[in-house]
Design a protein around this motif. Sequence first.
Motif, short mmCIF file in Angstrom:
data_model
loop_
_atom_site.label_atom_id
_atom_site.label_comp_id
_atom_site.label_asym_id
_atom_site.label_seq_id
_atom_site.Cartn_x
_atom_site.Cartn_y
_atom_site.Cartn_z
N SER A 184 0.82 -1.22 0.00
CA SER A 184 0.00 0.00 0.00
C SER A 184 0.84 1.26 0.00
N ARG A 185 2.11 1.14 0.35
CA ARG A 185 3.02 2.28 0.39
C ARG A 185 3.92 2.33 -0.84
N MET A 186 3.60 1.52 -1.84
CA MET A 186 4.44 1.44 -3.03
C MET A 186 3.65 1.85 -4.25
N SER A 187 4.35 2.35 -5.27
CA SER A 187 3.71 2.66 -6.54
C SER A 187 3.37 1.36 -7.28
N GLY A 188 2.56 1.49 -8.33
CA GLY A 188 2.23 0.31 -9.12
C GLY A 188 3.45 -0.33 -9.73
N GLY A 189 4.39 0.51 -10.20
CA GLY A 189 5.61 -0.04 -10.78
C GLY A 189 6.45 -0.77 -9.75
N GLU A 190 6.52 -0.24 -8.55
CA GLU A 190 7.27 -0.91 -7.48
C GLU A 190 6.61 -2.24 -7.12
N ARG A 191 5.29 -2.25 -7.04
CA ARG A 191 4.59 -3.50 -6.72
C ARG A 191 4.85 -4.55 -7.79
N GLN A 192 4.88 -4.13 -9.06
CA GLN A 192 5.13 -5.10 -10.11
C GLN A 192 6.57 -5.59 -10.04
N ARG A 193 7.49 -4.74 -9.65
CA ARG A 193 8.88 -5.19 -9.50
C ARG A 193 9.03 -6.16 -8.32
N VAL A 194 8.25 -5.95 -7.26
CA VAL A 194 8.23 -6.94 -6.17
C VAL A 194 7.72 -8.28 -6.71
N ALA A 195 6.67 -8.23 -7.54
CA ALA A 195 6.13 -9.46 -8.12
C ALA A 195 7.17 -10.15 -9.00
N ILE A 196 7.96 -9.38 -9.73
CA ILE A 196 9.01 -9.96 -10.55
C ILE A 196 10.09 -10.58 -9.67
N ALA A 197 10.45 -9.88 -8.59
CA ALA A 197 11.42 -10.45 -7.64
C ALA A 197 10.91 -11.76 -7.08
N ARG A 198 9.63 -11.82 -6.74
CA ARG A 198 9.05 -13.06 -6.21
C ARG A 198 9.14 -14.18 -7.25
N ALA A 199 8.93 -13.84 -8.53
CA ALA A 199 9.02 -14.85 -9.58
C ALA A 199 10.45 -15.32 -9.79
N LEU A 200 11.42 -14.42 -9.56
CA LEU A 200 12.82 -14.76 -9.82
C LEU A 200 13.48 -15.51 -8.67
N VAL A 201 12.93 -15.38 -7.46
CA VAL A 201 13.64 -15.86 -6.28
C VAL A 201 13.87 -17.37 -6.31
N GLY A 202 13.00 -18.10 -7.01
CA GLY A 202 13.17 -19.55 -7.12
C GLY A 202 14.11 -19.97 -8.23
N ARG A 203 14.71 -19.00 -8.92
CA ARG A 203 15.66 -19.26 -10.01
C ARG A 203 15.04 -20.16 -11.07
N PRO A 204 13.94 -19.71 -11.68
CA PRO A 204 13.22 -20.55 -12.65
C PRO A 204 13.93 -20.60 -14.00
N SER A 205 13.52 -21.56 -14.82
CA SER A 205 13.98 -21.63 -16.21
C SER A 205 13.23 -20.63 -17.08
N LEU A 206 11.99 -20.31 -16.69
CA LEU A 206 11.07 -19.55 -17.53
C LEU A 206 10.36 -18.50 -16.69
N LEU A 207 10.33 -17.27 -17.22
CA LEU A 207 9.53 -16.21 -16.62
C LEU A 207 8.32 -16.01 -17.54
N LEU A 208 7.14 -16.31 -17.01
CA LEU A 208 5.90 -16.27 -17.79
C LEU A 208 5.08 -15.07 -17.31
N CYS A 209 4.96 -14.06 -18.17
CA CYS A 209 4.35 -12.78 -17.79
C CYS A 209 3.02 -12.59 -18.52
N ASP A 210 1.97 -12.31 -17.77
CA ASP A 210 0.63 -12.10 -18.34
C ASP A 210 0.24 -10.64 -18.17
N GLU A 211 0.31 -9.87 -19.26
CA GLU A 211 -0.03 -8.44 -19.25
C GLU A 211 0.65 -7.71 -18.08
N PRO A 212 1.97 -7.82 -17.94
CA PRO A 212 2.63 -7.27 -16.75
C PRO A 212 2.58 -5.75 -16.65
#
Length: 245
Positions: free
Chosen positions: A160-188
């Motif tokens: 709630s204290r972050m901009s939309g862009g910051e929240r999406q970057r948190v979401a990207i960090a969450r996706a990356l933290v498991g070191r995946p083979s594939l980043l699958l983005c739906d209308e990011p």
Amino acid sequence: MTRSDGTAAVAGPDGAAGRPPVIEFRQVARTYPGPPPVEAFRPCDLTIRHGDFVTVVGPSGSGKSTFLNLAGLLDAPTAGAYLLDGIDTGSLKDADRTALRGRRIGFVFQSFHLMPHRSALENVALAMVYRATPRRERTRRAREALRRVGLGHRVDALPSRMSGGERQRVAIARALVGRPSLLLCDEPTGNLDTANAQTVLRLLEELHHEGMTIVLITHDQEVAARGRRTVAIRDGVLREEAMAG
């Protein structure tokens, strides 16, 4: 590219020698039962190799969501075979498919899906809870992922204290933290203003240049142009679009 039988055959660039493609569709199709049955995704071949950046475009109802569900192991094809990192996903039990999805695929959605009463660090670390990762390691990797997306100074901030862009970057960090083979983005960038959308797209381009395999689903042709390849879906038919210039 189109096969002689009229179905799509889409191949990616050569990957590292000896490595199987990240995504390989072999005449994959999805039909939903009726009556009448709905052929939501028609048989196609698709190859996406390590380090590729593919954008997927199409109008509403074209089959993009079905493609996302199939590629993300959220749904299973009714025909054909889907190999993820060389693993035939059709031969797996549900629990094994779920585990494979958790290990190999990072998801980024339009609506962020962050827990509102958890800090950025906690939101990212929670992605590792069900992998039995020790708490100290979860925290270390979450901090590392947030630094990678430019939010090392915002680890304690609530969504709630972050901009939309910051929240999406948190979401990207969450996706990356498991070191995946594939980043699958739906209308990011779908919920972002122009400036924040550009920040997120630049981040995705940086990740691609570092070797991350990215598949980005979008309705925006300008966003689609940022990819290395573009695949179009219309009426359940998938075809690769020619590169401009």
